[in-house]
Motif scaffolding. Structure first.
Motif, PDB file in Angstrom:
ATOM      1  N   GLN A   1     -11.349  -1.740   6.635  1.00  0.00           N
ATOM      2  CA  GLN A   1     -11.247  -1.359   8.046  1.00  0.00           C
ATOM      3  C   GLN A   1     -10.120  -0.376   8.338  1.00  0.00           C
ATOM      4  O   GLN A   1     -10.110   0.252   9.392  1.00  0.00           O
ATOM      5  CB  GLN A   1     -11.039  -2.614   8.913  1.00  0.00           C
ATOM      6  CG  GLN A   1     -12.137  -3.641   8.796  1.00  0.00           C
ATOM      7  CD  GLN A   1     -13.498  -3.101   9.168  1.00  0.00           C
ATOM      8  OE1 GLN A   1     -13.640  -2.358  10.138  1.00  0.00           O
ATOM      9  NE2 GLN A   1     -14.509  -3.445   8.389  1.00  0.00           N
ATOM     10  N   ASN A   2      -9.153  -0.253   7.413  1.00  0.00           N
ATOM     11  CA  ASN A   2      -7.945   0.489   7.745  1.00  0.00           C
ATOM     12  C   ASN A   2      -7.505   1.380   6.579  1.00  0.00           C
ATOM     13  O   ASN A   2      -6.576   1.039   5.846  1.00  0.00           O
ATOM     14  CB  ASN A   2      -6.840  -0.503   8.134  1.00  0.00           C
ATOM     15  CG  ASN A   2      -5.701   0.166   8.840  1.00  0.00           C
ATOM     16  OD1 ASN A   2      -5.419   1.345   8.639  1.00  0.00           O
ATOM     17  ND2 ASN A   2      -5.007  -0.598   9.666  1.00  0.00           N
ATOM     18  N   GLN A   3      -8.154   2.523   6.427  1.00  0.00           N
ATOM     19  CA  GLN A   3      -7.814   3.449   5.344  1.00  0.00           C
ATOM     20  C   GLN A   3      -6.367   3.949   5.445  1.00  0.00           C
ATOM     21  O   GLN A   3      -5.684   4.014   4.417  1.00  0.00           O
ATOM     22  CB  GLN A   3      -8.801   4.623   5.305  1.00  0.00           C
ATOM     23  CG  GLN A   3      -8.523   5.591   4.175  1.00  0.00           C
ATOM     24  CD  GLN A   3      -9.655   6.557   3.959  1.00  0.00           C
ATOM     25  OE1 GLN A   3     -10.596   6.231   3.260  1.00  0.00           O
ATOM     26  NE2 GLN A   3      -9.563   7.749   4.540  1.00  0.00           N
ATOM     27  N   PRO A   4      -5.849   4.291   6.640  1.00  0.00           N
ATOM     28  CA  PRO A   4      -4.442   4.733   6.705  1.00  0.00           C
ATOM     29  C   PRO A   4      -3.465   3.677   6.180  1.00  0.00           C
ATOM     30  O   PRO A   4      -2.486   4.016   5.504  1.00  0.00           O
ATOM     31  CB  PRO A   4      -4.220   5.025   8.190  1.00  0.00           C
ATOM     32  CG  PRO A   4      -5.583   5.355   8.716  1.00  0.00           C
ATOM     33  CD  PRO A   4      -6.517   4.458   7.946  1.00  0.00           C
ATOM     34  N   ALA A   5      -3.720   2.408   6.452  1.00  0.00           N
ATOM     35  CA  ALA A   5      -2.844   1.344   5.941  1.00  0.00           C
ATOM     36  C   ALA A   5      -2.936   1.278   4.414  1.00  0.00           C
ATOM     37  O   ALA A   5      -1.926   1.090   3.738  1.00  0.00           O
ATOM     38  CB  ALA A   5      -3.209   0.001   6.558  1.00  0.00           C
ATOM     39  N   PHE A   6      -4.145   1.443   3.880  1.00  0.00           N
ATOM     40  CA  PHE A   6      -4.296   1.474   2.422  1.00  0.00           C
ATOM     41  C   PHE A   6      -3.467   2.612   1.836  1.00  0.00           C
ATOM     42  O   PHE A   6      -2.718   2.412   0.881  1.00  0.00           O
ATOM     43  CB  PHE A   6      -5.774   1.612   2.025  1.00  0.00           C
ATOM     44  CG  PHE A   6      -5.972   2.052   0.602  1.00  0.00           C
ATOM     45  CD1 PHE A   6      -5.459   1.309  -0.458  1.00  0.00           C
ATOM     46  CD2 PHE A   6      -6.661   3.226   0.311  1.00  0.00           C
ATOM     47  CE1 PHE A   6      -5.631   1.732  -1.779  1.00  0.00           C
ATOM     48  CE2 PHE A   6      -6.838   3.649  -1.000  1.00  0.00           C
ATOM     49  CZ  PHE A   6      -6.318   2.897  -2.051  1.00  0.00           C
ATOM     50  N   PHE A   7      -3.579   3.798   2.397  1.00  0.00           N
ATOM     51  CA  PHE A   7      -2.821   4.948   1.896  1.00  0.00           C
ATOM     52  C   PHE A   7      -1.313   4.669   1.924  1.00  0.00           C
ATOM     53  O   PHE A   7      -0.602   4.939   0.961  1.00  0.00           O
ATOM     54  CB  PHE A   7      -3.124   6.210   2.689  1.00  0.00           C
ATOM     55  CG  PHE A   7      -4.493   6.795   2.472  1.00  0.00           C
ATOM     56  CD1 PHE A   7      -5.280   6.441   1.384  1.00  0.00           C
ATOM     57  CD2 PHE A   7      -4.995   7.723   3.355  1.00  0.00           C
ATOM     58  CE1 PHE A   7      -6.534   6.997   1.179  1.00  0.00           C
ATOM     59  CE2 PHE A   7      -6.250   8.295   3.164  1.00  0.00           C
ATOM     60  CZ  PHE A   7      -7.018   7.929   2.069  1.00  0.00           C
ATOM     61  N   GLU A   8      -0.827   4.146   3.032  1.00  0.00           N
ATOM     62  CA  GLU A   8       0.607   3.877   3.183  1.00  0.00           C
ATOM     63  C   GLU A   8       1.063   2.794   2.202  1.00  0.00           C
ATOM     64  O   GLU A   8       2.089   2.940   1.531  1.00  0.00           O
ATOM     65  CB  GLU A   8       0.912   3.463   4.624  1.00  0.00           C
ATOM     66  CG  GLU A   8       2.378   3.454   4.960  1.00  0.00           C
ATOM     67  CD  GLU A   8       3.050   4.818   4.781  1.00  0.00           C
ATOM     68  OE1 GLU A   8       4.216   4.819   4.343  1.00  0.00           O
ATOM     69  OE2 GLU A   8       2.435   5.864   5.061  1.00  0.00           O
ATOM     70  N   ASN A   9       0.303   1.708   2.099  1.00  0.00           N
ATOM     71  CA  ASN A   9       0.666   0.618   1.188  1.00  0.00           C
ATOM     72  C   ASN A   9       0.554   1.056  -0.272  1.00  0.00           C
ATOM     73  O   ASN A   9       1.325   0.600  -1.120  1.00  0.00           O
ATOM     74  CB  ASN A   9      -0.200  -0.611   1.445  1.00  0.00           C
ATOM     75  CG  ASN A   9       0.096  -1.251   2.777  1.00  0.00           C
ATOM     76  OD1 ASN A   9       1.095  -0.949   3.428  1.00  0.00           O
ATOM     77  ND2 ASN A   9      -0.786  -2.125   3.218  1.00  0.00           N
ATOM     78  N   PHE A  10      -0.411   1.932  -0.560  1.00  0.00           N
ATOM     79  CA  PHE A  10      -0.563   2.426  -1.927  1.00  0.00           C
ATOM     80  C   PHE A  10       0.689   3.197  -2.346  1.00  0.00           C
ATOM     81  O   PHE A  10       1.195   3.014  -3.454  1.00  0.00           O
ATOM     82  CB  PHE A  10      -1.811   3.310  -2.061  1.00  0.00           C
ATOM     83  CG  PHE A  10      -2.112   3.676  -3.484  1.00  0.00           C
ATOM     84  CD1 PHE A  10      -2.829   2.818  -4.298  1.00  0.00           C
ATOM     85  CD2 PHE A  10      -1.657   4.878  -4.019  1.00  0.00           C
ATOM     86  CE1 PHE A  10      -3.093   3.143  -5.630  1.00  0.00           C
ATOM     87  CE2 PHE A  10      -1.922   5.210  -5.336  1.00  0.00           C
ATOM     88  CZ  PHE A  10      -2.643   4.344  -6.143  1.00  0.00           C
ATOM     89  N   LYS A  11       1.196   4.059  -1.460  1.00  0.00           N
ATOM     90  CA  LYS A  11       2.421   4.806  -1.781  1.00  0.00           C
ATOM     91  C   LYS A  11       3.564   3.839  -2.098  1.00  0.00           C
ATOM     92  O   LYS A  11       4.261   4.007  -3.092  1.00  0.00           O
ATOM     93  CB  LYS A  11       2.827   5.705  -0.609  1.00  0.00           C
ATOM     94  CG  LYS A  11       1.966   6.924  -0.436  1.00  0.00           C
ATOM     95  CD  LYS A  11       2.538   7.895   0.587  1.00  0.00           C
ATOM     96  CE  LYS A  11       2.502   7.308   1.972  1.00  0.00           C
ATOM     97  NZ  LYS A  11       2.887   8.247   3.036  1.00  0.00           N
ATOM     98  N   THR A  12       3.735   2.834  -1.264  1.00  0.00           N
ATOM     99  CA  THR A  12       4.822   1.871  -1.442  1.00  0.00           C
ATOM    100  C   THR A  12       4.673   1.106  -2.759  1.00  0.00           C
ATOM    101  O   THR A  12       5.633   0.964  -3.520  1.00  0.00           O
ATOM    102  CB  THR A  12       4.854   0.888  -0.251  1.00  0.00           C
ATOM    103  OG1 THR A  12       5.021   1.640   0.950  1.00  0.00           O
ATOM    104  CG2 THR A  12       5.963  -0.132  -0.396  1.00  0.00           C
TER     105      THR A  12
END
Length: 163
Positions: free
Chosen positions: A121-132
């Protein structure tokens, strides 16, 4: 099983969230049939694979009744060359190529399953968490000296001669 996966990530300082997040890297790339063929064959193929997907993988990976171990399959059927959150939707649909991937949803913990649903549901959160999580994983120190080795070929333990 999922508890073994969680434990292996925890052993190097990564959380369940890191594990699910970093697994999202499998939205790009390919795997050889040898990597997942045990899920396809035998009296009882892996029941977590969606039926049509199972059939297509069996057709891709076999020649007659023999597994062609060098054949490549996309880790993400829908968007194989795009870094996105489609990988997680594939897991919900029973189209995770690797058993360890499908476990995150089909036989996962409550946390892993919830994270898969969240990332769908939340691709931007995936991108941000992936970086971290990627930065966190990059800070893991490799074992060297008498504690371990950096392999010249990741598939094989380095051999040393006593000469």
């Amino acid at each position: 099983d999922i508890s073994t996966l969680i434990s292996k990530f925890k052993d190097v300082g990564l959380t369940e969230k890191d594990m699910v997040t970093l697994s999202g890297a499998h939205t790009i790339g390919k795997a050889r049939c040898a990597t997942f063929s045990s899920r396809l064959m035998g009296v009882q193929p892996d029941s977590t694979i969606q039926t049509e997907y199972l059939t297509s993988l069996q057709q891709l990976c076999t020649q007659g009744f023999v597994i062609n171990n060098n054949t490549l399959a996309a880790l993400d059927l829908e968007t194989p060359v795009t870094f996105d959150n489609q990988y997680y939707a594939n897991l919900r649909s029973g189209e995770g190529l690797l058993k360890t991937d499908q476990l995150l949803y089909s036989n996962g913990s409550e946390t892993t399953r919830e994270l898969v649903e969240f990332y769908i549901q939340n691709q931007p959160a995936f991108f941000e968490n992936f970086k971290t999580s990627m930065i966190k994983m990059g800070n893991i120190q490799p074992l060297t000296g008498t504690s371990g080795e950096i392999r010249r070929n990741c598939k094989f333990i380095n051999s040393y001669s006593s000469a």
